[in-house]
Write a protein that holds these residues in place. Structure first.
Motif, PDB file in Angstrom:
ATOM      1  N   LEU A  11       0.796  -1.217   0.000  1.00 45.21           N
ATOM      2  CA  LEU A  11       0.000   0.000   0.000  1.00 45.21           C
ATOM      3  C   LEU A  11       0.833   1.272   0.000  1.00 45.21           C
ATOM      4  O   LEU A  11       0.302   2.362  -0.172  1.00 45.21           O
ATOM      5  N   ALA A  12       2.136   1.128   0.194  1.00 43.89           N
ATOM      6  CA  ALA A  12       3.008   2.312   0.202  1.00 43.89           C
ATOM      7  C   ALA A  12       2.953   2.972  -1.162  1.00 43.89           C
ATOM      8  O   ALA A  12       3.013   2.323  -2.193  1.00 43.89           O
ATOM      9  N   THR A  13       2.798   4.280  -1.146  1.00 41.88           N
ATOM     10  CA  THR A  13       2.760   5.006  -2.413  1.00 41.88           C
ATOM     11  C   THR A  13       3.986   5.893  -2.514  1.00 41.88           C
ATOM     12  O   THR A  13       4.458   6.434  -1.532  1.00 41.88           O
ATOM     13  N   ASP A  14       4.470   6.018  -3.708  1.00 39.31           N
ATOM     14  CA  ASP A  14       5.597   6.906  -3.955  1.00 39.31           C
ATOM     15  C   ASP A  14       5.047   8.320  -3.992  1.00 39.31           C
ATOM     16  O   ASP A  14       4.183   8.635  -4.791  1.00 39.31           O
ATOM     17  N   LYS A  15       5.526   9.169  -3.129  1.00 39.40           N
ATOM     18  CA  LYS A  15       5.018  10.525  -3.055  1.00 39.40           C
ATOM     19  C   LYS A  15       5.709  11.458  -4.047  1.00 39.40           C
ATOM     20  O   LYS A  15       5.592  12.668  -3.919  1.00 39.40           O
ATOM     21  N   THR A  16       6.422  10.922  -5.019  1.00 37.40           N
ATOM     22  CA  THR A  16       7.059  11.764  -6.022  1.00 37.40           C
ATOM     23  C   THR A  16       6.004  12.199  -7.036  1.00 37.40           C
ATOM     24  O   THR A  16       5.276  11.383  -7.577  1.00 37.40           O
ATOM     25  N   LYS A  17       5.931  13.494  -7.239  1.00 32.83           N
ATOM     26  CA  LYS A  17       4.988  14.074  -8.194  1.00 32.83           C
ATOM     27  C   LYS A  17       5.758  14.948  -9.169  1.00 32.83           C
ATOM     28  O   LYS A  17       6.817  15.474  -8.848  1.00 32.83           O
ATOM     29  N   TYR A  36      11.298  27.925  -0.950  1.00 31.63           N
ATOM     30  CA  TYR A  36      10.088  27.230  -0.508  1.00 31.63           C
ATOM     31  C   TYR A  36      10.353  25.734  -0.360  1.00 31.63           C
ATOM     32  O   TYR A  36      10.003  25.122   0.657  1.00 31.63           O
ATOM     33  N   PHE A  37      10.961  25.132  -1.379  1.00 35.43           N
ATOM     34  CA  PHE A  37      11.262  23.699  -1.312  1.00 35.43           C
ATOM     35  C   PHE A  37      12.148  23.384  -0.098  1.00 35.43           C
ATOM     36  O   PHE A  37      11.918  22.419   0.620  1.00 35.43           O
ATOM     37  N   GLN A  38      13.144  24.210   0.120  1.00 32.78           N
ATOM     38  CA  GLN A  38      14.066  23.987   1.242  1.00 32.78           C
ATOM     39  C   GLN A  38      13.347  24.125   2.583  1.00 32.78           C
ATOM     40  O   GLN A  38      13.488  23.277   3.462  1.00 32.78           O
ATOM     41  N   GLN A  39      12.556  25.170   2.744  1.00 33.82           N
ATOM     42  CA  GLN A  39      11.835  25.405   3.997  1.00 33.82           C
ATOM     43  C   GLN A  39      10.837  24.289   4.303  1.00 33.82           C
ATOM     44  O   GLN A  39      10.622  23.936   5.458  1.00 33.82           O
ATOM     45  N   GLN A  40      10.233  23.747   3.269  1.00 29.71           N
ATOM     46  CA  GLN A  40       9.217  22.706   3.452  1.00 29.71           C
ATOM     47  C   GLN A  40       9.817  21.295   3.423  1.00 29.71           C
ATOM     48  O   GLN A  40       9.087  20.310   3.465  1.00 29.71           O
ATOM     49  N   GLN A  41      11.135  21.223   3.311  1.00 25.76           N
ATOM     50  CA  GLN A  41      11.858  19.940   3.255  1.00 25.76           C
ATOM     51  C   GLN A  41      11.362  19.060   2.109  1.00 25.76           C
ATOM     52  O   GLN A  41      11.151  17.857   2.249  1.00 25.76           O
ATOM     53  N   ILE A  42      11.173  19.702   0.968  1.00 22.42           N
ATOM     54  CA  ILE A  42      10.742  19.018  -0.248  1.00 22.42           C
ATOM     55  C   ILE A  42      11.964  18.763  -1.105  1.00 22.42           C
ATOM     56  O   ILE A  42      12.723  19.697  -1.405  1.00 22.42           O
ATOM     57  N   LYS A  43      12.152  17.515  -1.486  1.00 20.30           N
ATOM     58  CA  LYS A  43      13.242  17.184  -2.396  1.00 20.30           C
ATOM     59  C   LYS A  43      12.744  17.457  -3.806  1.00 20.30           C
ATOM     60  O   LYS A  43      11.708  16.939  -4.222  1.00 20.30           O
ATOM     61  N   THR A  63       9.870  22.266 -14.905  1.00 16.89           N
ATOM     62  CA  THR A  63       9.171  21.054 -14.506  1.00 16.89           C
ATOM     63  C   THR A  63      10.040  20.384 -13.463  1.00 16.89           C
ATOM     64  O   THR A  63      11.227  20.159 -13.695  1.00 16.89           O
ATOM     65  N   PHE A  64       9.444  20.097 -12.311  1.00 12.12           N
ATOM     66  CA  PHE A  64      10.165  19.496 -11.192  1.00 12.12           C
ATOM     67  C   PHE A  64       9.577  18.139 -10.831  1.00 12.12           C
ATOM     68  O   PHE A  64       8.358  17.975 -10.835  1.00 12.12           O
ATOM     69  N   ALA A  65      10.459  17.218 -10.493  1.00 11.74           N
ATOM     70  CA  ALA A  65      10.060  16.000  -9.810  1.00 11.74           C
ATOM     71  C   ALA A  65      10.237  16.319  -8.340  1.00 11.74           C
ATOM     72  O   ALA A  65      11.336  16.659  -7.906  1.00 11.74           O
ATOM     73  N   ILE A  66       9.147  16.275  -7.584  1.00  6.67           N
ATOM     74  CA  ILE A  66       9.236  16.629  -6.169  1.00  6.67           C
ATOM     75  C   ILE A  66       8.815  15.445  -5.305  1.00  6.67           C
ATOM     76  O   ILE A  66       7.926  14.679  -5.667  1.00  6.67           O
ATOM     77  N   LYS A  67       9.504  15.309  -4.208  1.00  3.09           N
ATOM     78  CA  LYS A  67       9.147  14.300  -3.210  1.00  3.09           C
ATOM     79  C   LYS A  67       8.740  15.052  -1.956  1.00  3.09           C
ATOM     80  O   LYS A  67       9.539  15.744  -1.344  1.00  3.09           O
ATOM     81  N   VAL A  68       7.469  14.930  -1.628  1.00  6.00           N
ATOM     82  CA  VAL A  68       6.870  15.682  -0.535  1.00  6.00           C
ATOM     83  C   VAL A  68       6.940  14.855   0.747  1.00  6.00           C
ATOM     84  O   VAL A  68       6.616  13.672   0.729  1.00  6.00           O
ATOM     85  N   ASN A  73       0.931  17.858   2.208  1.00  5.13           N
ATOM     86  CA  ASN A  73       0.059  17.453   1.120  1.00  5.13           C
ATOM     87  C   ASN A  73       0.549  18.116  -0.168  1.00  5.13           C
ATOM     88  O   ASN A  73       0.722  19.341  -0.207  1.00  5.13           O
ATOM     89  N   TRP A  74       0.745  17.347  -1.224  1.00  2.00           N
ATOM     90  CA  TRP A  74       1.313  17.915  -2.450  1.00  2.00           C
ATOM     91  C   TRP A  74       0.374  18.928  -3.099  1.00  2.00           C
ATOM     92  O   TRP A  74       0.823  19.855  -3.764  1.00  2.00           O
ATOM     93  N   THR A  75      -0.936  18.808  -2.903  1.00  2.00           N
ATOM     94  CA  THR A  75      -1.839  19.820  -3.453  1.00  2.00           C
ATOM     95  C   THR A  75      -1.655  21.157  -2.735  1.00  2.00           C
ATOM     96  O   THR A  75      -1.805  22.214  -3.345  1.00  2.00           O
ATOM     97  N   GLN A  76      -1.299  21.112  -1.452  1.00  5.99           N
ATOM     98  CA  GLN A  76      -1.006  22.338  -0.711  1.00  5.99           C
ATOM     99  C   GLN A  76       0.259  22.997  -1.253  1.00  5.99           C
ATOM    100  O   GLN A  76       0.354  24.216  -1.315  1.00  5.99           O
ATOM    101  N   VAL A  77       1.213  22.184  -1.683  1.00  3.23           N
ATOM    102  CA  VAL A  77       2.445  22.713  -2.278  1.00  3.23           C
ATOM    103  C   VAL A  77       2.103  23.512  -3.533  1.00  3.23           C
ATOM    104  O   VAL A  77       2.588  24.635  -3.727  1.00  3.23           O
ATOM    105  N   ILE A  78       1.239  22.954  -4.366  1.00 13.92           N
ATOM    106  CA  ILE A  78       0.836  23.649  -5.595  1.00 13.92           C
ATOM    107  C   ILE A  78       0.144  24.969  -5.256  1.00 13.92           C
ATOM    108  O   ILE A  78       0.433  26.011  -5.844  1.00 13.92           O
TER     109      ILE A  78
END
Length: 95
Positions: A11-17, A36-43, A63-68, A73-78
């Motif tokens: 059930l583990a999902t890859d959080k890369t978007k 923003y990415f650094q502050q939110q610890q987003i790779k 275009t970024f590949a991000i790991k949240v 929540n990745w929608t909050q990132v957007i």
């Protein structure tokens, strides 16, 4: 066999978007995005960059590949990224 571990693994999902950000004012906006990415610890990894002319202005697109992190929540990132005045569009592309 530990069924709980197997279930968690399945059930583990890859959080890369993959997200695409279009914006004006390259220097200031890329600094905002990276901070923003650094502050939110987003790779984040830039997988594409483009420049186009739009109504006599330069429009940038990353275009970024991000790991949240699991706590974000990745929608909050957007939504957060779209609040910057120079950002024209942020959208989820895939993954």
């Amino acid at each position: 066999m530990n069924w709980a571990l197997l279930k968690d693994a399945l059930l583990a999902t890859d959080k890369t978007k993959i997200i695409e950000i279009k914006y004006w004012k390259r220097q200031a906006t890329t600094k905002f995005i990276h901070n923003y990415f650094q502050q939110q610890q987003i790779k984040a990894r830039c997988v594409n960059f483009a420049v186009t002319d739009f109504n006599d202005r330069t429009l940038y697109m990353n275009t970024f590949a991000i790991k949240v992190p699991k706590t974000k929540n990745w929608t909050q990132v957007i939504e957060d990224l779209s609040l910057n005045e120079n950002v024209v569009q942020v959208k989820h592309v895939s993954a």
